[in-house]
Design an enzyme around this catalytic site. Structure first.
Site, PDB file in Angstrom:
ATOM      1  N   ASP A 145      -4.317  -6.775   5.489  1.00  0.00           N
ATOM      2  CA  ASP A 145      -5.263  -5.679   5.311  1.00  0.00           C
ATOM      3  C   ASP A 145      -5.016  -5.016   3.940  1.00  0.00           C
ATOM      4  O   ASP A 145      -3.992  -4.387   3.759  1.00  0.00           O
ATOM      5  CB  ASP A 145      -5.153  -4.662   6.450  1.00  0.00           C
ATOM      6  CG  ASP A 145      -3.713  -4.268   6.800  1.00  0.00           C
ATOM      7  OD1 ASP A 145      -2.777  -5.046   6.527  1.00  0.00           O
ATOM      8  OD2 ASP A 145      -3.542  -3.178   7.356  1.00  0.00           O
ATOM      9  N   TRP A 159       4.587  -8.416  12.268  1.00  0.00           N
ATOM     10  CA  TRP A 159       5.064  -9.585  11.534  1.00  0.00           C
ATOM     11  C   TRP A 159       6.136  -9.239  10.514  1.00  0.00           C
ATOM     12  O   TRP A 159       6.975 -10.073  10.197  1.00  0.00           O
ATOM     13  CB  TRP A 159       3.911 -10.388  10.984  1.00  0.00           C
ATOM     14  CG  TRP A 159       3.138  -9.908   9.788  1.00  0.00           C
ATOM     15  CD1 TRP A 159       2.775  -8.646   9.463  1.00  0.00           C
ATOM     16  CD2 TRP A 159       2.592 -10.767   8.767  1.00  0.00           C
ATOM     17  NE1 TRP A 159       2.031  -8.645   8.311  1.00  0.00           N
ATOM     18  CE2 TRP A 159       1.911  -9.938   7.864  1.00  0.00           C
ATOM     19  CE3 TRP A 159       2.610 -12.147   8.540  1.00  0.00           C
ATOM     20  CZ2 TRP A 159       1.248 -10.439   6.739  1.00  0.00           C
ATOM     21  CZ3 TRP A 159       1.951 -12.636   7.424  1.00  0.00           C
ATOM     22  CH2 TRP A 159       1.283 -11.796   6.530  1.00  0.00           C
ATOM     23  N   ARG A 173      -4.152  -3.644  19.194  1.00  0.00           N
ATOM     24  CA  ARG A 173      -4.042  -4.595  18.089  1.00  0.00           C
ATOM     25  C   ARG A 173      -2.665  -5.250  18.051  1.00  0.00           C
ATOM     26  O   ARG A 173      -1.644  -4.568  18.070  1.00  0.00           O
ATOM     27  CB  ARG A 173      -4.279  -3.835  16.785  1.00  0.00           C
ATOM     28  CG  ARG A 173      -4.532  -4.681  15.569  1.00  0.00           C
ATOM     29  CD  ARG A 173      -4.544  -3.820  14.310  1.00  0.00           C
ATOM     30  NE  ARG A 173      -5.456  -2.687  14.405  1.00  0.00           N
ATOM     31  CZ  ARG A 173      -5.428  -1.651  13.578  1.00  0.00           C
ATOM     32  NH1 ARG A 173      -4.534  -1.592  12.610  1.00  0.00           N
ATOM     33  NH2 ARG A 173      -6.285  -0.658  13.727  1.00  0.00           N
ATOM     34  N   GLU A 206       7.008  -2.943  -2.085  1.00  0.00           N
ATOM     35  CA  GLU A 206       6.332  -3.696  -1.032  1.00  0.00           C
ATOM     36  C   GLU A 206       5.693  -4.976  -1.568  1.00  0.00           C
ATOM     37  O   GLU A 206       5.676  -6.006  -0.904  1.00  0.00           O
ATOM     38  CB  GLU A 206       5.257  -2.798  -0.427  1.00  0.00           C
ATOM     39  CG  GLU A 206       4.353  -3.437   0.599  1.00  0.00           C
ATOM     40  CD  GLU A 206       3.147  -2.559   0.938  1.00  0.00           C
ATOM     41  OE1 GLU A 206       2.652  -2.686   2.067  1.00  0.00           O
ATOM     42  OE2 GLU A 206       2.700  -1.764   0.083  1.00  0.00           O
TER      43      GLU A 206
END
Length: 621
Positions: free
Chosen positions: A365, A201, A247, A559
């Site tokens: 996550d 993503w 995944r 980030e």
């Protein structure tokens, strides 16, 4: 005006005077005089450089010249005195996208292989047996370079087979294209720092930024690599490493196609080739009953694989493992090792990791919303994304293929995709909308009830345009204020995490942390429903935080942020990528770079002026 300087001499003097904490940056935490005098080598003209921001700009310009081995060179004062907004945006456009671009081919393979996650003595590259061209190319390259080992993935590999790769983890090949004289890797843009591969993503949001910065070819290259992954690995991967083969990540491929066709209409052949694969992904990844499609008719995240995810550092699950280590009378490190190797199996713990792996597939996550529950939830995020898939596919078929699209003698019509979207919209509103809270919640289909965790994903239906005008009004007027802080929206409300135990790790996707994708989806959602003033406010808040942080910390673009303290100094599970560099930030961070460029496109000129002055948002709104 330009100053001729002895680069190394001035560089060392500047650091000695101003970098008082010796972190190879000039930041607001340094205790120097914050005033440095430049003297031109030839004219002896002097210029005083003052303040953290201008001094750190000087350090960056000197560092660039040093890297070019220039001993005596010119420093442009315009670069040092550049407005922060223009400087950040210019560096993203001119430098950061290029620094973050990778290829898996003769030219780019070494940069991919030699990163901190390469644990093998001889780095391993995996290529699918289906990719006949890639197998031939990389076999020849293995002989020529002799610095990596090639492994061929079988065409139809099992979850059990993927587990065997944990003893020899490696990078997964991506698409090749024929250029004039040779095959070359189709480029992709990595997030940055330790994230030195193509992420699912992240790549969509990066694509948004690339299109804004007129880098159409790179955005289209992301789509090409999405297509390659679905054909050869069965899904768009969490990232192109061997341990991510089981995944996927949030579905945003159709959104990238829509953004590309809005930017510049591609050839129908190109669009057809991608629309076929979007539909293939929809059918084979998301709409398989019992896997990611549940009996409610809505979807969930559901990664394959068993046990502890390979990529997590030792010690990450200590709070989870502690009672099991006691149960088996083992030291915690020994238990962790045996469990990872599957020489010790515990069914209850395996179930925990079904949810954990699925949470990692969600991109969130980690969050308390998904801990030990993710695979039981029709999450509002994935269903918002898939609603937009259905609407996007309908739009593309109608606008570009006369409302009818054929794949291997199966006819798809725009109308049937509109009906799929309508069904999903009705189901989401039936199961996930909470009138009392004025929010969307995930639906626990195992226990037949909503899971009332207040997450930023509640705004995703604004982005995908699935909510009514009345629901949008409630989301904006009642829900949104519970997430807003000076620098944007938090990943969850503070109230939503209040009842979780205090001794568990602080989850980085929850309060008080702020993330670029949440902001970007919110902005577009607000614009979709004509909340234009609120969109301006929310854009300003986030860009103020990025700009303030870059000004005070040597150009750092991280980030994520801690919105409670409006800072990149995040003390959560994984630290903060994008903060570790010497002298000059060279790449920023992928989706934060994109959010800056996207936000500037939305923001009005008056607010851009306030942004350059770092006017505190709470003074304006």
């Amino acid at each position: 005006m330009k100053f001729l300087l002895n680069i190394d001499k001035v560089f060392q003097e500047l650091l000695l005077q101003e970098d008082t904490d010796n972190d190879k940056k000039i930041t607001k935490d340094d205790e120097g005089p914050k005033k440095f005098v430049l003297s031109d080598e030839k004219t002896k003209q002097r210029q005083v450089i003052e303040g953290t921001y201008h001094l750190s700009n000087l350090l960056q310009e000197l560092a660039k010249l040093k890297e070019s081995n220039i001993q005596v060179g010119e420093v442009d004062l315009n670069r040092i005195q550049e407005n922060p907004v223009e400087r950040i945006s210019r560096k993203i456009k001119e430098d950061y996208w290029d620094e973050l671009t990778r290829t898996i081919d003769k030219k780019g393979l070494t940069q991919i292989m030699e990163d901190e996650k390469t644990s093998n003595k001889m780095p391993t590259l995996y290529v699918s047996a289906k990719d006949k061209q890639g197998v031939v190319y990389f076999k020849e390259l293995e002989k020529e370079l002799r610095n990596f080992k090639l492994e061929i993935l079988p065409e139809n590999y099992s979850v059990e087979y993927v587990d065997t790769l944990n003893t020899k983890p490696g990078i997964l090949a991506l698409a090749l294209e024929q250029k004039l004289y040779s095959l070359q890797g189709v480029p992709f843009v990595v997030p940055g720092g330790r994230f030195n591969e193509m992420y699912g993503w992240d790549s969509y949001f990066i694509g948004v930024g690339l299109l804004i910065d007129n880098q159409l070819e790179k955005a289209m290259a992301i789509a090409e690599n999405f297509k390659y992954q679905i054909i050869h690995y069965g899904k768009i991967l969490n990232a192109n490493r061997s341990y991510y083969l089981t995944r996927t990540q949030p579905p945003l491929y159709s959104s990238l196609l829509i953004d590309i066709v809005k930017y510049k209409e591609p050839s129908l052949d190109w669009l057809r080739s991608h629309l076929e694969i979007v539909i293939l992904e929809y059918n084979t990844v998301w709409m398989v009953h019992g896997n990611r499609l549940t009996e409610t008719g809505l979807n969930r995240y559901k990664a394959d694989g068993v046990g502890m995810p390979f990529e997590v550092e030792p010690g990450h699950f200590d709070d989870v493992f502690e009672p099991y280590a006691k149960k088996y009378k083992l030291p915690i490190r020994e238990f962790e090792k045996k469990y990872l190797e599957r020489t010790l199996v515990d069914a209850e713990l395996d179930l925990y990791f079904v949810h954990d792996r699925s949470m990692r597939e969600s991109g969130h996550d980690t969050t308390n919303r998904f801990i030990n529950t993710c695979a039981n939830l029709n999450s509002i995020d994935v269903n918002s994304f898939l609603y937009k898939y259905e609407k996007d596919i309908a739009y593309l078929i109608k606008e570009y293929f006369n409302a009818s699209f054929e794949i291997e003698e199966v006819i798809y019509t725009a109308e049937e995709w509109e009906l799929k979207a309508l069904f999903r919209k009705d189901k989401i509103n039936e199961l996930c909308w909470n009138e009392e809270s004025s929010m969307y919640f995930d639906y626990d289909f195992v226990n037949n009830k909503q899971f009332p965790f207040e997450a930023a994903a509640t705004f995703f239906p604004l982005w995908s345009k699935l909510c009514s005008e009345e629901q949008a009004k409630k989301l904006v007027e009642i829900a949104l204020p519970q997430f807003v802080m000076s620098g944007g929206i938090t990943g969850s409300t503070q109230a939503s995490i209040a009842n979780f135990p205090k001794d568990v790790p602080q989850r980085q996707w929850d309060y008080p942390f702020g993330w670029a994708p949440h902001q970007m989806l919110l902005w577009e959602g607000l614009i979709n429903y004509n909340y234009l003033d609120k969109a301006q406010e929310m854009v300003y808040r986030w860009l103020w935080l990025i700009t303030k942080n870059a000004v005070e910390y040597n150009g750092t673009i991280p980030e994520k942020f801690d919105l409670e303290i409006s800072s990149h100094k995040v003390f959560a599970e994984y630290g903060n990528v994008g903060t570790e560099f010497d002298y000059i930030a060279k790449e920023g961070f992928g989706w934060v770079n994109a959010s800056y460029q996207y936000g500037l496109r939305i923001l009005n000129d008056n607010l851009k002026q306030e942004l350059n002055k770092l006017t505190v948002p709470d003074e304006l709104f």
